[in-house]
Design a protein around this motif. Structure first.
Motif, short mmCIF file in Angstrom:
data_model
loop_
_atom_site.label_atom_id
_atom_site.label_comp_id
_atom_site.label_asym_id
_atom_site.label_seq_id
_atom_site.Cartn_x
_atom_site.Cartn_y
_atom_site.Cartn_z
N VAL A 47 -19.15 35.84 -2.15
CA VAL A 47 -20.08 36.90 -2.23
C VAL A 47 -20.99 36.43 -3.79
N ILE A 48 -20.20 36.09 -4.74
CA ILE A 48 -20.65 35.94 -5.99
C ILE A 48 -20.96 34.08 -6.44
N GLY A 61 -25.66 41.24 -9.02
CA GLY A 61 -25.30 42.14 -9.64
C GLY A 61 -24.07 42.38 -10.38
N ASP A 62 -23.25 43.35 -10.28
CA ASP A 62 -21.74 43.43 -11.27
C ASP A 62 -21.03 42.78 -10.49
N ASP A 63 -20.36 41.64 -11.01
CA ASP A 63 -19.32 40.67 -10.56
C ASP A 63 -17.90 41.88 -10.42
N ALA A 64 -17.70 42.85 -11.34
CA ALA A 64 -16.60 43.35 -11.62
C ALA A 64 -16.76 44.48 -10.27
N LEU A 65 -17.69 44.99 -10.06
CA LEU A 65 -18.02 45.92 -8.82
C LEU A 65 -17.73 45.25 -7.61
N VAL A 66 -18.07 43.69 -7.54
CA VAL A 66 -17.36 43.10 -6.10
C VAL A 66 -15.74 42.99 -6.34
N ASP A 67 -15.27 42.80 -7.44
CA ASP A 67 -13.68 42.90 -7.59
C ASP A 67 -13.14 43.99 -6.97
N THR A 224 -20.74 52.64 -7.09
CA THR A 224 -22.49 52.71 -7.24
C THR A 224 -22.80 51.49 -7.44
N VAL A 225 -23.67 51.06 -6.54
CA VAL A 225 -24.60 49.69 -6.88
C VAL A 225 -26.03 50.04 -7.20
N ARG A 226 -26.13 49.55 -8.58
CA ARG A 226 -27.09 49.86 -9.48
C ARG A 226 -28.25 48.60 -9.40
#
Length: 366
Positions: A47-48, A61-67, A224-226
């Motif tokens: 993904v990243i 986006g936010d890599d921590a979100l993917v985790d 939430t995907v910002r």
């Protein structure tokens, strides 16, 4: 039957990125949850991005979100991605399904007309009338197939379906069982295999259309995907995705770094309601997401290729921006005219790119 990605307008992620998935699988020595094609670390890398393996970044986006998303999908709860339109919720769900299950096409597209049999199962009525209820007459829906195979099922726009249809998910996510009362014996009950889960999306602007019940909310972890806040990261996304779309269209035109910067700057100005110089502008009601920025860049490239000299300039971007903003509310036209008259006009005095963009201002008065 699989078809080459070049033979369709938009191939699924597992076909487009088949070489990267294969490279990750070969190098993947990490532990894998039951039913997963790749380890959680390899899913994250898909993904990243993973430069050492030649794996490109796909989600900006936010890599921590993917985790957190990957961890949720290993648990007994579903994953619900919420956010403004165009923040890549659907793309993220597709990438996760492609990496985890090897198939992102097991999808329910939610709408006001979605029915329970479109989610779970229906019947081939010719066989049903001829033979009665049988496995041969059964038409398996996306949720049935995902449970049977131990795969992810994607549920797009879950809040757009009727509440009673949403509630079909409660039992599936709680008990991991689907009942087919028309059949007898073992066929009457479908137990989900390891690897089954649901990744759903919901649009924040439409979230109140059919509010989810508290019982269903408890079956999901919400993420939430910002919008992308980093302009350089968004510029990279716009450039890479616009180039890919133009290549697919067999168009040789490409956007220069300066024009990409102009496009992303204009989107951030209007999205944030303030420019980098501190000038306050009224935010339009239209969605100004990264996905819309890519669409504007792609359209500007086509405009320059077919109606211009092949060089994408500020005027091409501005023309397409007008069509993106003037969608929802008539007053958005007034806001955009103010933006041109105050912000673009001032920048045009010292920058040729913005001077060319200002030329499109007259189209707002037609």
């Amino acid at each position: 039957m699989s078809v080459p990605p070049s033979a369709v307008l938009r191939a699924p992620a597992e076909q487009v990125h088949a070489a990267e998935l294969a490279a990750l699988a070969r190098a993947d020595a990490g532990p894998r949850p039951a039913g997963w094609r790749l380890s959680p670390r390899a899913v994250r890398a898909f993904v990243i991005g993973e430069a050492a393996l030649g794996v490109s970044r796909k989600f900006y986006g936010d890599d921590a979100l993917v985790d957190r998303c990957v961890v949720t999908l290993m648990s007994n709860r579903g994953l619900l991605l919420v956010g403004e339109p165009g923040t890549a919720k659907s793309m993220l769900s597709e990438l996760l399904a492609a990496a985890i299950s090897g198939d992102s096409t097991c999808t329910v597209q939610g709408s006001s007309g979605t029915t329970g049999d479109q989610i779970a199962y229906s019947w081939n009525y010719a066989l049903l009338l001829a033979e009665g209820p049988s496995e041969r007459a059964l038409v398996r829906g996306p949720m049935y197939r995902a449970m049977e195979r131990g795969a992810l099922c994607r549920f797009e726009e879950v809040t757009r379906v009727q509440p009673e249809i949403q509630d079909v998910l409660i039992g599936l996510l709680s008990d991991k069982v689907l009942h087919v009362p028309e059949l007898d014996g073992d066929a009457e009950t479908v137990f989900a295999r390891p690897g089954f889960n649901v990744v759903a999306t919901a649009n924040l602007r439409d979230r109140g259309v059919h509010e989810m019940s508290s019982a269903l909310k408890r079956r999901f972890n919400f993420e939430t995907v910002r919008p992308i806040a980093d302009r350089r990261l968004e510029a990279r996304l716009v450039r890479e995705q616009t180039d890919a779309l133009l290549r697919q269209a067999e168009v040789t035109t490409r956007m220069s770094e300066d024009v990409v910067d102009l496009l992303v700057t204009a989107f951030h100005d209007l999205r944030d309601g303030v420019t980098a110089e501190g000038t306050v502008v009224e935010r339009p009601t239209a969605v100004l997401s990264s996905a819309e920025a890519v669409a504007v860049g792609y359209a500007a490239g086509l405009d320059a290729h077919y109606f211009g000299d092949g060089e994408v300039g500020g005027e091409h971007v501005a023309r397409q921006l007008i069509g993106t903003v003037l969608k929802d509310e008539p007053q958005d036209g007034t806001k955009l005219r103010h933006y041109f008259d105050v912000v673009v006009k001032e920048r045009a005095r010292r920058d040729r790119r913005w001077r060319r963009a200002l030329d499109a201002r007259r189209e707002l008065d037609r």
